[in-house]
Structures are given as structure tokens and as C-alpha cells.
Design an enzyme around this catalytic site. Structure first.
Site, PDB file in Angstrom:
ATOM      1  N   ASP A  60       0.838  -1.197   0.000  1.00 32.25           N
ATOM      2  CA  ASP A  60       0.000   0.000   0.000  1.00 32.25           C
ATOM      3  C   ASP A  60       0.875   1.249   0.000  1.00 32.25           C
ATOM      4  OD1 ASP A  60       0.740  -0.628   2.740  1.00 32.25           O
ATOM      5  OD2 ASP A  60      -0.626   0.973   3.359  1.00 32.25           O
ATOM      6  N   GLU A 116       0.065  -0.849   5.765  1.00 37.34           N
ATOM      7  CA  GLU A 116       1.163  -0.321   6.586  1.00 37.34           C
ATOM      8  C   GLU A 116       1.053   1.178   6.788  1.00 37.34           C
ATOM      9  OE1 GLU A 116       5.178   1.232   7.636  1.00 37.34           O
ATOM     10  OE2 GLU A 116       3.921   1.729   5.905  1.00 37.34           O
TER      11      GLU A 116
END
Length: 351
Positions: A60, A116
Site C-alpha cells: 500500500d 502499513e
């Protein structure tokens, strides 16, 4: 491979398309077992031995799509540095180490985690599901340094109340606004350090009173982001702050926290990566990061043998100038590959 994954724009909570692209490449790279878990993590592996090494990076990115381009030397795009560049280098580097592996003794994981940049749901799910490894590398841009620690964090909410009164007259006691600001001043003065060994505090939200009101504020609140030294604990800092909040009608609550992490320079992964870097004529440097990463989540439950490392200049992370060179990628790939080789050598040496 990196260009295709960069084109699959994947801000936090929207990683599915990028995971699918990476999954197809993982098959091409020769990983034997590839699964996507319930939170979207892609877990690829080969080997079936009892000793394992894991490469964990996040797929991400922060929001803000950028044009993807390649000029023959440099690749640009959102996530090129943080952290799709390191992630792709991990998957390629780990796949190249297959020729070093005794499949009956060792197992290699390459894992793309989700979330994250948000709540770290990917790393937290690995911990929740009981994932364990004998060593791990977290894929984050590190400017050719081996990261051996990250500061922790505390998100703290302060709420204060007052008795009101007309603003044209002196307040009988400190207003809710005065109290919140007084507490923030105390915390700011206590935690002013911006080194990894120090604790810092930032005021990220403040609200008190009512717009166009003529009443001394009865309610005030703030949210303070505290970054905890690698040499301190969350409990130490919370206990200290509780001693600073001595003003009447004020209270605090912990919204979230992440423990700091500091690993031994003698742990297996530090030694393995140091040897791999020396092999490529790179002088190893050790550093601590001021922020947090999934290393804070993974350590020490998944493993205590852990480092963070990745190609790319960390100062470009989250910027509109995210770019990574082919040279940086190639160096990262070979360092990851040879870290596996050195890890195997350490575990294979007579004890």
C-alpha cells in the site's frame, strides 16, 4: 515488474489490484506456494525446511497518484520508494536465492502486507495468525543503511472542562482552553528531542470553545502525537505524562500506541546483511529511524532476528518526487539474495 505494480495504484485499503499483479509475477519468479490471506496479504514461499527467513514489505502507499514513467535509468511513480521498489527487489532477490537452498532444511518467504500506511492490518494479521520465522527483513527505503531500530508512538487525547462564564468578565478559574494549552506546553517542554534516542511530541489537533460565542470555553480537547525513544518504553512515557496532567477537570486517554524497537547488532539478520553488503563492497552503516514501520509490529513476536533495509532514498518517501534508479534496484536485489546465502551459512556453521 515494478512499473506494472506502480501502475496498479494502491493507496491503503485499496491494494487488491496491485496484489493480483504481484501474484502473477510471483508465479513467474518460481515461488511454489502463493496465498492471499483474509486481509489481503500475499504470502509466497519456497522450500519446506524447519528454518525460515522472511522478507516482508508493504504494497500500500499514501494517497496521491503520480504518473508512472521510466527514462531508461530512473523509475517514477507513487510507491517507487515507499515501498513498492523495496518490495519488488525483495521478491526478485529472494527468488534468485533458490540455488543456495537445501529445500529440506530451509524455507524462504516473500510477503507483501497491506495497510502499513494505515492501521498495519497486514502485519498485525501475521502476528495474530501465529506466523513465525527465524529471521526477517522489513522492506523500507534505507539509503544503503541497515535499520536496527524505530521509535515508538503514542496517540494521546487530552480532555479538559471549565465552568464557563461571560467572556467580558474574568474567568473564575482557568478556561477549558487555557487548561488544554497549558498541558500541551508542559508536554512540549518535556519532550523536545528529534533524535532516535530522544522522545518528541507534536500537537496534531486542538479544539475548544464555540465559534461566535461570548462564553468562556467549557470544553477543550487535543490530540498529541508522541514519538518514543528507542531506549524508552511506552509505560515509562505514559507514567511521566500522567504526572504532568495535574490540572483539575482534565483527563487523558490513549487512542493508540506502537512499541519502540531496538535490536542487537549481533543478531543473525544484522550479521547476515552486513556480510552481504561487504560482499558488494558497500560499507555497512547502522541507523535508527524516527518514525515507525511494520518492524515495530513484527518484533519480537514473529522473530527477534530482524532488520529493515531497502533500495531508495527515504527522503523521497511520500513526496511528489518518488523515484528509484535501476542501479539502486539491482544493488537491493543482490543484497537481499546474498543475505539469504549468508543466513544459510550462519545456520549451517558448526556450533
Amino acid at each position: 515488474m515494478l512499473i506494472d505494480i506502480l501502475k496498479a495504484y494502491s493507496p491503503t485499503n485499496h491494494e487488491d489490484r496491485a496484489i493480483e499483479v504481484l501474484k502473477n509475477y510471483a508465479y513467474e519468479l518460481g515461488y511454489e506456494d502463493i496465498v492471499v490471506d483474509e486481509v489481503g496479504n500475499l504470502i509466497a514461499s519456497y522450500g519446506r525446511g524447519p528454518i525460515s527467513i522472511s522478507f516482508i514489505g508493504h504494497i500500500d502507499t499514501v494517497p496521491g497518484e503520480l504518473p508512472v514513467s521510466f527514462n531508461g535509468d530512473v523509475i517514477t511513480g507513487r510507491g517507487a520508494v515507499d515501498a513498492k521498489g523495496p518490495l519488488v527487489a525483495m521478491f526478485i532477490g529472494a527468488s534468485l536465492a533458490k540455488r543456495f537452498i537445501d529445500f529440506n532444511r530451509f524455507k524462504v518467504y516473500a510477503i507483501a502486507v497491506t495497510g502499513e500506511e494505515g492501521d498495519s492490518r497486514g502485519a498485525k494479521n501475521l502476528v495474530k495468525k501465529g506466523f513465525r520465522s527465524d529471521g526477517a527483513v522489513i522492506g523500507e527505503p534505507s539509503n544503503n543503511s541497515i535499520v536496527v531500530g524505530y521509535r515508538g508512538s503514542i496517540k494521546m487525547k487530552i480532555v479538559c472542562r471549565g465552568i464557563g462564564g461571560h467572556s467580558s468578565s474574568p474567568s473564575i478559574e482557568a478556561t477549558a482552553c487555557d487548561k488544554v494549552i497549558d498541558i500541551w506546553s508542559r508536554i512540549r517542554d518535556r519532550y523536545r528531542g528529534y533524535r532516535a534516542s530522544e522522545t518528541s511530541a507534536s500537537l496534531i489537533y486542538l479544539r475548544c470553545g464555540e465559534e461566535s460565542s461570548s462564553v468562556h470555553p467549557r470544553y477543550g480537547e487535543s490530540i498529541i502525537d508522541i514519538r518514543v525513544s528507542v531506549d524508552r518504553s511506552i509505560r515509562d512515557i505514559v507514567d511521566e505524562i500522567s504526572q504532568l496532567i495535574t490540572i483539575s477537570s482534565c483527563e487523558y486517554s490513549i487512542l493508540d500506541y506502537t512499541n519502540p524497537v531496538k535490536v542487537s547488532l549481533n543478531n543473525v539478520m544484522v550479521r547476515s546483511m552486513t556480510r552481504a553488503m561487504v560482499k558488494h563492497n558497500i560499507r555497512p552503516r547502522f541507523t535508527y529511524k524516527l518514525g515507525t514501520s511494520d518492524m515495530n509490529i513484527i518484533y519480537p513476536i514473529v522473530t527477534e532476528n530482524i532488520v529493515a533495509f531497502g533500495p531508495g532514498r527515504s527522503e523521497l518517501s511520500h513526496s511528489d518526487r518518488e523515484e528509484i534508479s535501476i542501479d539502486e534496484m539491482i544493488k537491493g536485489i543482490y543484497i537481499y539474495r546474498d543475505t539469504i546465502n549468508e543466513f544459510i551459512n550462519i545456520y549451517s556453521a558448526p556450533r
